[in-house]
Write a protein that holds these residues in place. Structure first.
Motif, mmCIF file in Angstrom:
data_model
loop_
_atom_site.group_PDB
_atom_site.id
_atom_site.type_symbol
_atom_site.label_atom_id
_atom_site.label_comp_id
_atom_site.label_asym_id
_atom_site.label_seq_id
_atom_site.Cartn_x
_atom_site.Cartn_y
_atom_site.Cartn_z
ATOM 1 N N MET A 101 49.487 54.249 37.756
ATOM 2 C CA MET A 101 49.588 53.125 38.673
ATOM 3 C C MET A 101 50.342 51.961 38.037
ATOM 4 S SD MET A 101 46.203 52.688 40.756
ATOM 5 C CE MET A 101 45.195 53.988 41.265
ATOM 6 N N ALA A 102 50.164 50.808 38.577
ATOM 7 C CA ALA A 102 50.921 49.629 38.148
ATOM 8 C C ALA A 102 50.584 49.208 36.721
ATOM 9 C CB ALA A 102 50.657 48.480 39.094
ATOM 10 N N LYS A 103 51.188 48.154 36.300
ATOM 11 C CA LYS A 103 51.052 47.701 34.918
ATOM 12 C C LYS A 103 49.733 46.960 34.701
ATOM 13 C CE LYS A 103 55.819 46.615 35.914
ATOM 14 N NZ LYS A 103 56.986 45.833 35.603
ATOM 15 N N GLN A 104 49.813 45.673 34.849
ATOM 16 C CA GLN A 104 48.603 44.891 34.642
ATOM 17 C C GLN A 104 47.967 44.606 35.978
ATOM 18 O OE1 GLN A 104 49.710 41.371 32.442
ATOM 19 N NE2 GLN A 104 48.467 42.071 30.750
ATOM 20 N N LYS A 105 46.753 45.048 36.152
ATOM 21 C CA LYS A 105 46.154 44.730 37.434
ATOM 22 C C LYS A 105 45.489 43.367 37.375
ATOM 23 C CE LYS A 105 42.334 47.851 36.354
ATOM 24 N NZ LYS A 105 41.497 48.924 36.846
ATOM 25 N N ILE A 106 45.720 42.626 38.431
ATOM 26 C CA ILE A 106 45.119 41.308 38.519
ATOM 27 C C ILE A 106 43.771 41.472 39.180
ATOM 28 C CG2 ILE A 106 45.342 39.027 39.527
ATOM 29 C CD1 ILE A 106 48.389 39.486 39.472
ATOM 30 N N GLN A 107 42.759 40.960 38.539
ATOM 31 C CA GLN A 107 41.409 41.092 39.091
ATOM 32 C C GLN A 107 40.950 39.786 39.723
ATOM 33 O OE1 GLN A 107 39.893 42.688 35.147
ATOM 34 N NE2 GLN A 107 38.528 43.691 36.596
ATOM 35 N N ALA A 108 39.907 39.896 40.499
ATOM 36 C CA ALA A 108 39.300 38.701 41.085
ATOM 37 C C ALA A 108 38.764 37.828 39.948
ATOM 38 C CB ALA A 108 38.154 39.093 42.005
ATOM 39 N N PRO A 109 38.756 36.527 40.141
ATOM 40 C CA PRO A 109 38.187 35.657 39.114
ATOM 41 C C PRO A 109 36.733 36.033 38.827
ATOM 42 C CG PRO A 109 39.371 34.355 40.738
ATOM 43 C CD PRO A 109 39.294 35.765 41.273
ATOM 44 N N LYS A 110 36.322 35.755 37.633
ATOM 45 C CA LYS A 110 34.982 36.089 37.163
ATOM 46 C C LYS A 110 33.892 35.564 38.090
ATOM 47 C CE LYS A 110 32.395 35.448 32.836
ATOM 48 N NZ LYS A 110 32.640 36.765 32.243
ATOM 49 N N GLY A 111 32.957 36.448 38.391
ATOM 50 C CA GLY A 111 31.734 36.001 39.051
ATOM 51 C C GLY A 111 31.815 35.679 40.530
ATOM 52 N N VAL A 112 32.919 36.013 41.183
ATOM 53 C CA VAL A 112 32.964 35.727 42.616
ATOM 54 C C VAL A 112 32.384 36.908 43.397
ATOM 55 C CG1 VAL A 112 34.985 34.246 42.390
ATOM 56 C CG2 VAL A 112 35.299 36.671 42.938
ATOM 57 N N SER A 113 31.851 36.625 44.550
ATOM 58 C CA SER A 113 31.352 37.711 45.391
ATOM 59 C C SER A 113 32.447 38.060 46.392
ATOM 60 C CB SER A 113 30.089 37.268 46.122
ATOM 61 O OG SER A 113 30.360 36.193 46.985
ATOM 62 N N GLU A 114 32.721 39.336 46.531
ATOM 63 C CA GLU A 114 33.694 39.764 47.538
ATOM 64 C C GLU A 114 33.030 40.825 48.388
ATOM 65 O OE1 GLU A 114 37.914 39.723 46.139
ATOM 66 O OE2 GLU A 114 37.092 41.121 44.705
ATOM 67 N N TYR A 115 33.419 40.874 49.651
ATOM 68 C CA TYR A 115 32.838 41.856 50.548
ATOM 69 C C TYR A 115 33.950 42.627 51.225
ATOM 70 C CZ TYR A 115 28.767 39.200 49.437
ATOM 71 O OH TYR A 115 27.769 38.586 48.735
ATOM 72 N N VAL A 116 34.048 43.889 50.899
ATOM 73 C CA VAL A 116 35.060 44.745 51.507
ATOM 74 C C VAL A 116 34.333 45.828 52.307
ATOM 75 C CG1 VAL A 116 36.663 44.298 49.617
ATOM 76 C CG2 VAL A 116 35.142 46.265 49.488
ATOM 77 N N PRO A 117 35.019 46.453 53.266
ATOM 78 C CA PRO A 117 34.372 47.493 54.055
ATOM 79 C C PRO A 117 33.843 48.611 53.160
ATOM 80 C CG PRO A 117 36.462 46.872 55.033
ATOM 81 C CD PRO A 117 36.393 46.203 53.697
ATOM 82 N N PRO A 118 32.738 49.204 53.500
ATOM 83 C CA PRO A 118 31.964 48.944 54.711
ATOM 84 C C PRO A 118 30.951 47.807 54.571
ATOM 85 C CG PRO A 118 31.024 50.797 53.543
ATOM 86 C CD PRO A 118 32.238 50.375 52.759
ATOM 87 N N ARG A 119 30.759 47.298 53.367
ATOM 88 C CA ARG A 119 29.696 46.319 53.176
ATOM 89 C C ARG A 119 29.980 44.989 53.871
ATOM 90 N NH1 ARG A 119 25.911 43.914 48.842
ATOM 91 N NH2 ARG A 119 27.628 43.067 47.647
ATOM 92 N N SER A 120 31.257 44.716 54.097
ATOM 93 C CA SER A 120 31.600 43.448 54.738
ATOM 94 C C SER A 120 30.971 43.336 56.129
ATOM 95 C CB SER A 120 33.119 43.312 54.817
ATOM 96 O OG SER A 120 33.696 44.507 55.289
#
Length: 416
Positions: free
Chosen positions: A1-20
């Motif tokens: 896959m790609a080179k450096q993956k950018i991640q979400a900042p530390k400690g944030v809550s994200e909700y993606v399907p199906p949990r969203s």
RNA sequence: GUGGGCGUAGCUCAGCUGGUAGAGCACUCGGUUGUGGUCCGAGAUGUCGCGGGUUCGAGCCCCGUCGCUCACCCCA
């Protein structure tokens, strides 16, 4: 896959399907009781003048002293991402004169809040709350109503394993008198330096200490509850009797500590049993001095903040959210171009009638499309091909049972 | 800010005392014509977090670093 993956900042809550979907469900459950009680929405900025929080929330609180995301904007102003909701609402109420009309002013909000803490289960740097504020009325009945609204929200989610802790912090005079005695009591305890430093900032904190030896030592400490003025006692007694009348169970917890300085009088917290160390799913209380502290009128208010993230965690721990409640009503599988056009038409009509309709585009094999329908959890499926279009009739298949029935396309709405 | 645990395919993880990588789930296609959930077959996917070191050889050992996670503090 790609080179450096950018991640979400530390400690944030994200909700993606199906949990969203579950997140959205919880959020709506928590908002609805407020809407039904006549609270109106208020949308505010997520960043404010830093001084709003240092003055409103209190300089001595951990939230202000070490947990705020503060930065300078290009004009050299000190800006802070909101760590809680009440101060911002008060600012807006004063700024827009919402305290000039009929009182109480009843508002609800939902959104993201920010605290620069070390993340942990149920504790995020960006988290979500639903809150309400009722400003300009100190009738104990509205205290009970505010608590009932929060409780109704948790009930709507399906939560059961939580309790309501309740206390009264009294007025400023009661607290001052109690504080003198409490400080004297703590002074004669044998405490380590860190604990003593904590007590110096807020002596009430020791009531909340998790170490058994401190808990034991604090058993004989003077309780604020015993220092309440007559009017505070009467107010609190009425709150309790209203809650009794509503059948809302509560636990009197005179040792309850709140992290924000502005609380006075009735104060409460909802605590869930199945969560980890961060078990508070919501809390709130009355604030007598906040409006005037921020330059407004001398008005009392009461409100709460409910943690959407934590309520979701609690719901998952109790296993009360069923995913099929988010599924579509009908899944249409069109075969061919004409069928796609027809599917689009049928779907838009049924959607306009309030149904949730999905269409399998993309010329997959029928078997694959059926699988997709199955995975989606849709209640019904129809296959739309040339035959169906000419006969204007489809086989409506109920996925759970596998049974089919012949239905005219025109009468699909009634069959769903 | 302080401490513990962990970083291997999209997900959950296995990988014994070091010999250059696997399972399940998910995904795609198929098991002859337009009906899913079971079963069978085939297929794709990884710079084993990153950097350095030890070694003939490291996913496994050492050092560093980044990240995640749980707890303390505190709170929604």
């Amino acid at each position: 896959m790609a080179k450096q993956k950018i991640q979400a900042p530390k400690g944030v809550s994200e909700y993606v399907p199906p949990r969203s979907s579950a997140f959205e469900f919880v959020r709506e459950c928590l908002i609805n009781p407020a809407r039904k009680a006549g609270y109106l929405p208020i949308e505010l900025p997520v960043f404010e003048d830093t001084e709003l929080f240092t003055r409103g929330v209190g300089e001595s609180t951990d939230v202000v002293s070490k947990e705020m995301y503060t930065f300078e904007d290009r004009g050299g102003r000190s800006i802070t991402l909101r760590p809680e909701g009440t101060a911002g609402v008060m600012r807006a109420v004063i700024e827009h004169g919402l305290d000039r009309g009929q009182l109480p002013s009843k508002l609800w909000y939902a959104g993201a809040f920010f605290r620069a803490e070390r993340p942990q289960a149920g504790r995020y740097r960006q988290f979500y709350q639903v809150g309400i504020e009722a400003i300009g009325l100190d009738d104990p009945a509205i205290d009970a109503e505010v608590i009932a609204i929060a409780d109704a929200g948790f009930k709507a989610i399906g939560l059961n394993k939580y309790r309501l802790d309740l206390t009264s912090l009294g007025d400023a005079h009661s607290r001052a008198a109690h504080r003198i005695d409490l400080v004297a009591f703590i002074a004669q305890l044998d405490l380590d330096e860190a604990t003593r430093a904590r007590a110096a900032i807020n002596p009430l904190r020791l009531f909340d200490d998790k170490r058994p030896e401190i808990r034991d030592a604090m058993n004989n400490a003077p309780l604020l509850m015993d220092y309440l003025s007559d009017s505070s006692k009467q107010h609190f007694a009425k709150v309790k009797s209203y809650l009794d009348a509503l059948g809302i169970a509560y636990t009197l917890n005179p040792k309850m500590v709140r992290g924000l300085d502005y609380y006075t009088g009735t104060t409460f917290e909802f605590v869930h049993e199945l969560l980890g160390a961060q078990s508070g799913i919501g809390g709130g209380g009355r604030y007598d001095g906040l409006m005037s502290e921020l330059g407004g009128q001398e008005l009392s208010g009461i409100g709460f903040g409910l943690g959407i993230d934590r309520a979701l965690l609690a719901a998952e721990a109790e296993g009360v959210i069923t995913s099929d409640s988010f599924a579509s009503d009908l899944f249409i599988i069109p075969l061919g171009d004409l069928a796609k056009e027809k599917a689009l038409l049928i779907a838009s009509e049924l959607r306009a009638a309030g149904k949730t309709i999905e269409i399998a585009f993309g010329d997959r094999a029928l078997k694959g499309a059926m699988k997709g329908a199955d995975k989606s959890g849709a209640r019904f499926v129809i296959v739309l091909g040339d035959t169906e279009i000419t006969t204007q009739s489809v086989e409506l298949k109920e996925m759970k049972t596998g049974s089919t029935s012949s239905v005219k396309i025109d009468s699909l709405l009634g069959a769903l």
